[in-house]
Motif scaffolding. Structure first.
Motif, PDB file in Angstrom:
ATOM      1  N   VAL A  34       0.836  -1.202   0.000  1.00 25.32           N
ATOM      2  CA  VAL A  34       0.000   0.000   0.000  1.00 25.32           C
ATOM      3  C   VAL A  34       0.873   1.255   0.000  1.00 25.32           C
ATOM      4  N   ARG A  37       2.506   1.825  -3.338  1.00 29.33           N
ATOM      5  CA  ARG A  37       1.550   2.344  -4.327  1.00 29.33           C
ATOM      6  C   ARG A  37       1.149   3.790  -4.031  1.00 29.33           C
ATOM      7  N   GLU A  39      -0.924   4.854  -1.816  1.00 30.64           N
ATOM      8  CA  GLU A  39      -2.367   4.923  -1.648  1.00 30.64           C
ATOM      9  C   GLU A  39      -2.716   4.919  -0.160  1.00 30.64           C
ATOM     10  N   LEU A  41      -5.132   3.608   3.036  1.00 27.43           N
ATOM     11  CA  LEU A  41      -5.855   2.389   3.393  1.00 27.43           C
ATOM     12  C   LEU A  41      -7.345   2.519   3.114  1.00 27.43           C
ATOM     13  N   TYR A  44      -9.034   0.882   0.183  1.00 26.52           N
ATOM     14  CA  TYR A  44      -9.293  -0.564   0.184  1.00 26.52           C
ATOM     15  C   TYR A  44     -10.434  -0.924   1.133  1.00 26.52           C
ATOM     16  N   MET A 164      -6.616  -6.906  -3.415  1.00 27.99           N
ATOM     17  CA  MET A 164      -5.883  -6.345  -2.280  1.00 27.99           C
ATOM     18  C   MET A 164      -6.808  -6.114  -1.090  1.00 27.99           C
ATOM     19  N   THR A 165      -8.036  -5.724  -1.347  1.00 31.32           N
ATOM     20  CA  THR A 165      -8.998  -5.532  -0.266  1.00 31.32           C
ATOM     21  C   THR A 165      -9.273  -6.842   0.452  1.00 31.32           C
TER      22      THR A 165
END
Length: 280
Positions: A34, A37, A39, A41, A44, A164-165
């Motif tokens: 994460v 990337r 991004e 949390l 997700y 990924m989630t």
């Protein structure tokens, strides 16, 4: 490799402790992805957190049931009963997800089951079954059923959320669920002794990613029987690392499982089975 980690540990850590440390390594690996990337949390977040929690509960309960059975009856017998997972998961795919099975698929599933049965029979399954094993055997059957329900939920969640989630939720809930049981069976470990089990995390996450993608791309009735191929890799690990000589039955059964898996991979699924997953 993960299933064999307890044998590699050789008593230096308990199975639940290894599982807990593996979840730590898995969650840490996902958090690093994460961060890489760039991004948040929150990207997700799933609209179905309860479903992810229940999936983790079914998986942990099923695994715990099989661990209990293996501790209270011959391991080979408990493993053979645990293979009923496929017997449960195929009807679940047909009844709940409305999956359709053609004759070729049914034949390939039967071949996989037959190969697994040959492997377990060659290892001496149920040759010394005693009345005292009835309760552990029933719990092993329950464990196989719980794992089949988990497989059903993986199939549904793989279509509802990003991969990924799914991985983040299962590793987070798995870590929380295993914390208490692992603490009750905790064996003192040095940092050097714990590190190999934590490093199982990246390996587990990679395996989980492949599993979720597999359930996303193919029907539950096809992916489930292919799980029997872990018996082949277990035999290879036993031969390479522990000097376990495979019997003729293990070799023949492995070849049959592989043949059934290849058939499932190349046979086309009947139409109108992909759309049923979202409705379920």
């Amino acid at each position: 490799m993960i299933f064999a980690s307890g044998k590699f540990a050789d008593g230096s850590a308990t199975p639940l402790q290894i599982l807990f440390l593996r979840y730590i390594g898995g969650l840490a690996t996902l958090l690093l992805v994460v961060v890489a990337r760039r991004e948040r949390l929150s990207a997700y977040r799933s609209p179905k957190p309860l479903s992810h929690f229940m999936r983790a509960v079914f998986g942990a309960s099923g695994g715990g049931a099989l661990i209990y059975a293996s501790a209270n009856m011959p391991i080979v017998d408990a493993t053979a009963i645990g293979l009923l997972y496929v017997v449960f998961v195929v009807p679940l795919g047909v009844l709940v997800l409305k999956e359709r099975l053609g004759r070729q698929q049914l034949g390939a599933i039967t071949i996989c089951c037959a190969g697994a049965a040959i492997i377990m029979a060659s290892r001496g399954a149920f040759t010394e079954f005693q009345p005292a094993y009835v309760l552990p055997a029933c719990i092993a059957v329950l464990g196989a059923a719980l794992l089949a329900v988990e497989g059903l939920m993986i199939k549904v969640l793989s279509h509802a959320d990003r991969t990924m989630t799914v991985l983040l939720y299962v590793n987070t809930f798995g870590l929380l669920l295993m914390a208490g049981p692992a603490a009750m069976q905790w064996v003192p470990l040095t940092l050097e002794g714990a590190l190999p089990f934590v490093l199982l995390g990246p390996l587990a996450v990679t395996a989980q990613y492949c599993i979720v993608q597999g359930y996303r791309l193919a029907s539950l009735s096809i992916v489930g029987p292919v799980d029997y191929t872990w018996l082949i890799f277990a035999g290879l690990i036993g031969f390479l690392f522990f000097g376990e000589q495979p019997t003729l039955g293990v070799v023949a059964g492995s070849a049959i499982v592989a043949a059934g898996g290849i058939m499932l991979a190349v046979v086309k699924s009947p139409p109108s089975e992909r759309e049923s997953t979202s409705a379920a």
